[in-house]
Design an enzyme around this catalytic site. Structure first.
Site, PDB file in Angstrom:
ATOM      1  N   ARG A   1       0.881  -1.508  -0.049  1.00  0.00           N
ATOM      2  CA  ARG A   1       0.003  -0.086  -0.074  1.00  0.00           C
ATOM      3  C   ARG A   1       0.981   1.257  -0.022  1.00  0.00           C
ATOM      4  NH1 ARG A   1       2.246   1.982   3.534  1.00  0.00           N
ATOM      5  NH2 ARG A   1       0.793   3.640   3.514  1.00  0.00           N
TER       6      ARG A   1
ATOM      7  N   ASN B   1      -5.688  12.075   0.695  1.00  0.00           N
ATOM      8  CA  ASN B   1      -4.661  11.297   1.146  1.00  0.00           C
ATOM      9  C   ASN B   1      -5.458  10.580   2.449  1.00  0.00           C
ATOM     10  OD1 ASN B   1      -1.923  10.533   1.843  1.00  0.00           O
ATOM     11  ND2 ASN B   1      -1.757  11.694   3.879  1.00  0.00           N
TER      12      ASN B   1
ATOM     13  N   ARG C   1      -7.979  -0.973  -6.477  1.00  0.00           N
ATOM     14  CA  ARG C   1      -8.307   0.170  -5.807  1.00  0.00           C
ATOM     15  C   ARG C   1      -8.472   1.517  -6.645  1.00  0.00           C
ATOM     16  NH1 ARG C   1      -4.665   0.886  -0.530  1.00  0.00           N
ATOM     17  NH2 ARG C   1      -6.384   2.112   0.214  1.00  0.00           N
TER      18      ARG C   1
ATOM     19  N   GLN D   1      -1.992   2.574  10.053  1.00  0.00           N
ATOM     20  CA  GLN D   1      -0.788   2.434   9.217  1.00  0.00           C
ATOM     21  C   GLN D   1       0.435   3.314  10.196  1.00  0.00           C
ATOM     22  OE1 GLN D   1      -3.759   2.777   7.882  1.00  0.00           O
ATOM     23  NE2 GLN D   1      -3.698   2.482   5.825  1.00  0.00           N
TER      24      GLN D   1
ATOM     25  N   ASP E   1      -2.308  10.529  -2.443  1.00  0.00           N
ATOM     26  CA  ASP E   1      -2.605   9.297  -3.082  1.00  0.00           C
ATOM     27  C   ASP E   1      -3.105  10.017  -4.824  1.00  0.00           C
ATOM     28  OD1 ASP E   1      -3.252   8.164  -0.488  1.00  0.00           O
ATOM     29  OD2 ASP E   1      -3.198   6.822  -1.959  1.00  0.00           O
TER      30      ASP E   1
ATOM     31  N   ALA F   1       0.669   4.932  -2.455  1.00  0.00           N
ATOM     32  CA  ALA F   1       0.445   5.305  -3.812  1.00  0.00           C
ATOM     33  C   ALA F   1       1.729   4.828  -4.736  1.00  0.00           C
ATOM     34  CB  ALA F   1       0.368   6.691  -4.233  1.00  0.00           C
TER      35      ALA F   1
HETATM   36  O1  MRU Z   1      -4.648   3.022   2.156  1.00  0.00           O
HETATM   37  P1  MRU Z   1      -3.195   3.280   2.151  1.00  0.00           P
HETATM   38  O2  MRU Z   1      -2.455   2.792   3.309  1.00  0.00           O
HETATM   39  O3  MRU Z   1      -2.614   2.919   0.676  1.00  0.00           O
HETATM   40  O4  MRU Z   1      -2.970   4.688   2.101  1.00  0.00           O
HETATM   41  C1  MRU Z   1      -1.788   5.380   1.966  1.00  0.00           C
HETATM   42  C2  MRU Z   1      -1.760   6.687   1.996  1.00  0.00           C
HETATM   43  O5  MRU Z   1      -2.895   7.586   2.339  1.00  0.00           O
HETATM   44  C3  MRU Z   1      -0.086   7.448   1.908  1.00  0.00           C
HETATM   45  O6  MRU Z   1      -0.222   8.503   2.658  1.00  0.00           O
HETATM   46  C4  MRU Z   1      -0.312   8.062   0.406  1.00  0.00           C
HETATM   47  O7  MRU Z   1      -0.452   6.907  -0.402  1.00  0.00           O
HETATM   48  C5  MRU Z   1       1.134   8.506   0.220  1.00  0.00           C
HETATM   49  S1  MRU Z   1       2.407   7.448   0.014  1.00  0.00           S
HETATM   50  C6  MRU Z   1       3.835   7.884  -0.237  1.00  0.00           C
END
Ligand code: MRU
Length: 356
Positions: free
Chosen positions: A62, A263, A105, A212, A253, A64
Site C-alpha cells: 500500500r 490522502n 483500488r 498505518q 494518493d 500510492a
Molecule cells: O490506504 P493506504 O495505506 O494505501 O493509504 C496510503 C496513504 O494515504 C499514503 O499517505 C499515500 O499513499 C502516500 S504514500 C507515499
C-alpha cells in the site's frame, strides 16, 4: 533500506533496475507483507495476477507509489503466463490483466499511471514477438521502480531544507519507505535530515482504522534510529497547542490540477488543525501522483472500505453489529490549507494551478 517492492529471479537475486541478462526473465514480484507489521517482517513473491490484485486490495502492499511499482512489476511477472502466439494476442492479454489489476483500488492514481505506462510502451513499440514485448514490459516496469527510488531521494533532498534541529514533525498514515520503492515521500526529508545529523522529533498519527501510522511509520522510523512518538489521531490538536509541532508533512494518493490533495482519511482534519495553529502543512509527492485531468479534488474517486475495518478492529468487536458504519479510506485536503508541495523537481508554493 527495506526494499519493500522489488523484482527477484529464480536464484534469489534481487533487482531494483533492469539488467539485460537471461536470469532476470525468470523473475517475480517481491513484496513485504505490510499486514503483518510490526510483528513480523516477511517477504512474499508472486507472478499470479489474482494474487497481485489481492495483495493490493488487502493492503499487503500500500501507499500510492508502492502500489504503482507493484502493479507494473506484477504485470510484467504475469506476462510469463500469457498464452500469446503473436503481437496482437500479447497486447490483448496485456490489456486484460492490466484492467484487472487497475480495478483493485480506485484512489491512488499511481496505479493507473504505472499500468498505462507499461501497456503504452508495448503498444507504441513495433516489436512483433511476444518474447521481445515481454522484455520491453519488464524493462519499463523496472524503470518505474528505478525512477521511484531516485524520486524519493530528490524529495528528501529538497524537503530536508525545511527541517531544522529540534523540529517536531507530524505525519499522518505511512508515506515512508514502505509506501514507495525507497525512502518514501513525506518521510524522505526526515531520513535525509537524520543522515545529516539534524535532530528531529517525529510524531506519527496512529491512523484509524488500519493503523498505518503506528504499525508502519513508527516501526520503520524506529528501525532507522529516528526519534518517533505515536499519538492517537484525536491527540494532534493538543500536541499542536503544546507547541510540539513545527511542521506537518504528509503524502498523497492523488492531487488534482488545482492542488487539492487526496490522502489517508484524517489528513484533512490535520490540515485544518495546522492552519488554526499557524503550522506549515506540506504534501510530499512525485509528479506521478498528480492527475491534471481533474480540475479539482471533488472529482477524485474515494475508496469506501469494508465495515469490519471499523466494527471488528483487528479481530475485536469494536462496534455493535446493528449500527451502520461509514469507512472512506481517503479525504481531500483543499489546496488553500496546503503551504507547499515537496516534489522531485523542487518545492512548489501556492498558487498551485499551472505549476502541477
Ligand atoms: O490506504 P493506504 O495505506 O494505501 O493509504 C496510503 C496513504 O494515504 C499514503 O499517505 C499515500 O499513499 C502516500 S504514500 C507515499
Amino acid at each position: 533500506m527495506l526494499d519493500p517492492v522489488r523484482w527477484i529471479d529464480d536464484d534469489g537475486r534481487v533487482y531494483d533496475k533492469f539488467e539485460d541478462c537471461d536470469d532476470i526473465f525468470s523473475g517475480k514480484l517481491r513484496l513485504i507483507d505490510q499486514t503483518l507489521l510490526p510483528v513480523e517482517l516477511k517477504y512474499l513473491q508472486t507472478d499470479k495476477p489474482e494474487e497481485i490484485f489481492d495483495f493490493i486490495k488487502r493492503l499487503v502492499v500500500r501507499g500510492a507509489p508502492a502500489i504503482g511499482c507493484a502493479a507494473a512489476l506484477g504485470l510484467a511477472a504475469s506476462s510469463k503466463h500469457f498464452d500469446s502466439a503473436d503481437r496482437a494476442s500479447f497486447l490483448r492479454d496485456l490489456e486484460k490483466i492490466s484492467s484487472f489489476l487497475a480495478s483493485s483500488r480506485p484512489t491512488a492514481v499511481n496505479l493507473f499511471w504505472a499500468l498505462n505506462r507499461c501497456a503504452d510502451a508495448c503498444r507504441k513499440s513495433e516489436l512483433s514477438s511476444p518474447a521481445s514485448l515481454r522484455k520491453l514490459l519488464l524493462k519499463e516496469a523496472l524503470s518505474i521502480l528505478e525512477e521511484d527510488i531516485d524520486m524519493c531521494r530528490a524529495i528528501g533532498n529538497y524537503g530536508s531544507a525545511l527541517l531544522e534541529n529540534d523540529f517536531g514533525v507530524l505525519t499522518h498514515c505511512n508515506a515512508g519507505a514502505l509506501a514507495t520503492g525507497d525512502y518514501g515521500t513525506a518521510l524522505s526529508p526526515v531520513y535525509v535530515a537524520h543522515e545529516k545529523g539534524i535532530k528531529l522529533r517525529v510524531y506519527s498519527d496512529e491512523t484509524r482504522p488500519l493503523l498505518q501510522g503506528s504499525r508502519l511509520t513508527a516501526w520503520e522510523l524506529d528501525r532507522a534510529g529516528v526519534d518517533v512518538t505515536t499519538i492517537c489521531d484525536n491527540m494532534a490538536a493538543q500536541l499542536m497547542k503544546e507547541g510540539k509541532v513545527n511542521i506537518v508533512i504528509v503524502g498523497a494518493d492523488r492531487v488534482a490540477a488545482n492542488g487539492d490533495a487526496a490522502n489517508k482519511i484524517g489528513t484533512y482534519g490535520v490540515a485544518i488543525l495546522a492552519k488554526y495553529h499557524k503550522i506549515p502543512f506540506y504534501v510530499a509527492i512525485p509528479y506521478s501522483t498528480v492527475d491534471s485531468s481533474l480540475k479539482d479534488g471533488s472529482l477524485i474517486p474515494i475508496e469506501q472500505r469494508h465495515r469490519d475495518e471499523v466494527a471488528r478492529g483487528f479481530g475485536k468487536v469494536t462496534a455493535p453489529d446493528t449500527v451502520k458504519i461509514y469507512n472512506p479510506a481517503f479525504d481531500v485536503t483543499p489546496n488553500e490549507l496546503i503551504t507547499g508541495f515537496i516534489t522531485e523537481r523542487g518545492i512548489i508554493e501556492a498558487p498551485f494551478l499551472g505549476k502541477l
